[in-house]
Design a protein around this motif. Structure first.
Motif, short mmCIF file in Angstrom:
data_model
loop_
_atom_site.label_atom_id
_atom_site.label_comp_id
_atom_site.label_asym_id
_atom_site.label_seq_id
_atom_site.Cartn_x
_atom_site.Cartn_y
_atom_site.Cartn_z
N UNK A 178 -0.51 -5.08 -8.89
CA UNK A 178 -1.69 -5.93 -8.98
C UNK A 178 -1.54 -6.96 -10.10
N UNK A 179 -0.88 -6.59 -11.18
CA UNK A 179 -0.66 -7.53 -12.28
C UNK A 179 0.31 -8.63 -11.88
N UNK A 180 1.26 -8.30 -11.01
CA UNK A 180 2.21 -9.31 -10.52
C UNK A 180 1.57 -10.25 -9.49
N UNK A 181 0.56 -9.71 -8.78
CA UNK A 181 -0.07 -10.48 -7.71
C UNK A 181 -1.58 -10.40 -7.84
N UNK A 182 -2.15 -11.06 -8.87
CA UNK A 182 -3.60 -10.98 -9.08
C UNK A 182 -4.38 -11.74 -8.02
N UNK A 183 -5.68 -11.54 -8.03
CA UNK A 183 -6.55 -12.26 -7.10
C UNK A 183 -6.31 -13.76 -7.21
N UNK A 184 -6.21 -14.42 -6.08
CA UNK A 184 -5.98 -15.85 -6.07
C UNK A 184 -4.53 -16.24 -5.90
N UNK A 185 -3.61 -15.28 -6.13
CA UNK A 185 -2.18 -15.54 -5.92
C UNK A 185 -1.88 -15.45 -4.42
N UNK A 186 -0.66 -15.83 -4.05
CA UNK A 186 -0.25 -15.72 -2.65
C UNK A 186 -0.28 -14.25 -2.23
N UNK A 187 -0.84 -13.95 -1.06
CA UNK A 187 -0.95 -12.54 -0.64
C UNK A 187 0.41 -11.91 -0.37
N UNK A 188 0.52 -10.62 -0.68
CA UNK A 188 1.73 -9.86 -0.38
C UNK A 188 1.34 -8.59 0.37
N UNK A 189 2.26 -8.13 1.22
CA UNK A 189 2.00 -6.96 2.05
C UNK A 189 2.90 -5.81 1.59
N UNK A 190 2.30 -4.61 1.47
CA UNK A 190 3.02 -3.45 0.96
C UNK A 190 3.00 -2.32 1.99
N UNK A 191 4.19 -1.83 2.33
CA UNK A 191 4.30 -0.60 3.09
C UNK A 191 4.17 0.57 2.12
N UNK A 233 11.83 10.18 5.26
CA UNK A 233 11.34 8.96 4.62
C UNK A 233 12.06 7.71 5.16
N UNK A 234 13.35 7.82 5.39
CA UNK A 234 14.11 6.69 5.90
C UNK A 234 13.60 6.25 7.26
N UNK A 235 13.29 7.22 8.12
CA UNK A 235 12.76 6.89 9.45
C UNK A 235 11.42 6.18 9.35
N UNK A 236 10.56 6.62 8.45
CA UNK A 236 9.27 5.97 8.26
C UNK A 236 9.44 4.53 7.79
N UNK A 237 10.35 4.33 6.84
CA UNK A 237 10.57 2.97 6.32
C UNK A 237 11.16 2.08 7.41
N UNK A 238 12.11 2.59 8.17
CA UNK A 238 12.70 1.82 9.27
C UNK A 238 11.63 1.34 10.23
N UNK A 239 10.72 2.23 10.58
CA UNK A 239 9.66 1.88 11.54
C UNK A 239 8.76 0.78 11.01
N UNK A 240 8.41 0.85 9.73
CA UNK A 240 7.53 -0.16 9.15
C UNK A 240 8.24 -1.50 9.00
N UNK A 241 9.50 -1.48 8.60
CA UNK A 241 10.26 -2.74 8.49
C UNK A 241 10.38 -3.41 9.85
N UNK A 242 10.54 -2.62 10.88
CA UNK A 242 10.64 -3.16 12.24
C UNK A 242 9.32 -3.79 12.67
N UNK A 243 8.22 -3.12 12.33
CA UNK A 243 6.90 -3.59 12.78
C UNK A 243 6.31 -4.70 11.91
N UNK A 244 6.79 -4.81 10.67
CA UNK A 244 6.20 -5.76 9.71
C UNK A 244 7.27 -6.67 9.12
N UNK A 245 7.67 -7.71 9.83
CA UNK A 245 8.75 -8.58 9.33
C UNK A 245 8.39 -9.36 8.07
N UNK A 246 7.09 -9.45 7.74
CA UNK A 246 6.67 -10.19 6.53
C UNK A 246 6.36 -9.26 5.37
N UNK A 247 6.92 -8.07 5.39
CA UNK A 247 6.69 -7.10 4.32
C UNK A 247 7.31 -7.59 3.01
#
Length: 358
Positions: A178-191, A233-247
């Motif tokens: 949150x400190x790196x991306x405060x309100x008003x900054x460009x939005x970022x998406x987190x898996x 954990x690797x399988x979960x991350x793979x699935x999210x990276x596949x589904x969310x190209x703007x992560x």
């Protein structure tokens, strides 16, 4: 890194460096810690202390120690703390591990066997916050103290807790983002990969992380729960990276961050997707040093194991003890990792699991 984290990590590093060189077995303490008052309260007040352990046990007490598993380096670090402290104090330990967070019935059976074999105190890293309550009530009736180690147990029958707030661990990681991306900054998406559903530490970390990013430019995807084995954990991350190209970030358990490093390299995502863990392991520490993992809070799991053994001995010998205590948490990233001695927060390199101390 937020200034509060810089101040806290500087204090912790200074306190650690003030300890005798090479952290000899007899001199791991005093250690910067926090006690919770009232003890066992979810919303209790924390106060800083310096934790001091006994020099030696009066008798070679028999301790039973139960872990959820030994599949990752985090529990290896707790094992190191428990077994080294048992050796230092001169007490016996039988340590069992259930094999994973799906193995509640096995953990219960292992603890029952431990007690039947003469354990005088039981130290539990619990698979479930509530699933052991009936067993703990039975152990309590036998006047055998139970120490809640690392994960959190909701039973009123525990005698002591050696743990940190995983709410604070999750909150520390979330506040860092949150400190790196405060309100008003460009939005970022987190898996977000908080660990196995239903575990007390997971639910606490999940709430802390989500609370910390509220009002910031950080959007957290729905949590992806799973066992803390690397394959899961690797399988979960793979699935999210596949589904969310703007992560922008993969955040979660230490195992998540460790497992995802190779995947980020393979997919040429370094610089686009950053990794963040909400607790520290040797793999995460090394990843931060290499620049492949962004940051993680350190909860000094070795010290949590040591404190649990000291608490057990103090209770058995009717000495005063801290009922609810844990090492002080601080964030580690590229800005302070060089000043954070590995031996202060992690087991030695090439340490192998120890299951018995005679």
């Amino acid at each position: 890194m937020p200034s509060a984290f810089l101040r806290l990590s500087s204090l912790l590093v200074a306190a650690t460096l003030a300890l005798p060189a090479a952290a000899a077995e007899s001199s791991w303490y005093p250690y910067p810690a926090e006690v919770t008052t009232p003890a066992f309260s979810a919303d209790g007040k924390t106060s800083p202390i310096e934790y001091n352990a006994l020099d030696k046990a009066a008798k070679p007490h028999n301790l039973c120690v139960s872990f959820p598993h030994m599949k990752d380096a985090y529990w290896l670090g707790v094992d190191y703390g428990v077994t080294q402290e048992a050796k230092r104090l001169g007490v016996k330990v039988d340590l069992v591990e259930a094999g994973g967070y799906t193995e509640l019935a096995k953990q219960i059976s292992q603890i029952e066997n431990c007690v039947a074999n003469g354990a005088q105190a039981v130290i539990i890293g619990a698979i479930s916050a509530d699933g052991l309550n009936s067993l703990i009530a039975e152990i309590h009736k036998k006047n055998i103290p139970v120490i809640d180690l690392v994960n959190g147990i909701n039973s009123p029958d525990v005698a002591a807790k050696s743990l940190v707030s995983f709410y604070t661990m999750g909150h520390s990681a979330g506040a860092y983002l949150a400190a790196k991306h405060p309100a008003g900054a460009a939005p970022v998406k987190v898996g977000w990969f908080p660990g196995p559903a239903g575990a007390g530490w997971v639910e606490a970390a999940n709430k802390g992380f989500l609370d910390a990013v509220k009002g910031s430019a950080v959007t957290v995807l729905p949590p992806k729960y799973g066992d803390t084995g690397k394959e899961a954990q690797l399988k979960l991350v793979e699935d999210v990276l596949q589904a969310e190209p703007d992560l922008s970030y993969v955040a979660g358990t230490a195992v998540t961050a460790e497992a995802a490093q190779g995947l980020i390299r393979e997919r040429d995502l370094k610089g686009k997707v950053s990794l963040l863990a909400f607790y520290m392991t040797p793999g995460v520490y090394d990843g931060i040093k290499r620049g492949s993992i962004l940051a993680a809070p350190a909860d000094s799991m070795v010290i949590q194991g040591r404190i649990a053994v000291d608490q057990a001995v103090r209770i058995l010998e009717r000495q005063s003890y801290e009922k609810h205590v844990g090492p002080k948490i601080f964030m580690v990233d590229s800005s302070n990792i060089s000043a954070t001695p590995r031996e202060a927060i992690l087991p030695p390199e090439r340490f192998s699991p120890v299951f018995k101390v005679d």
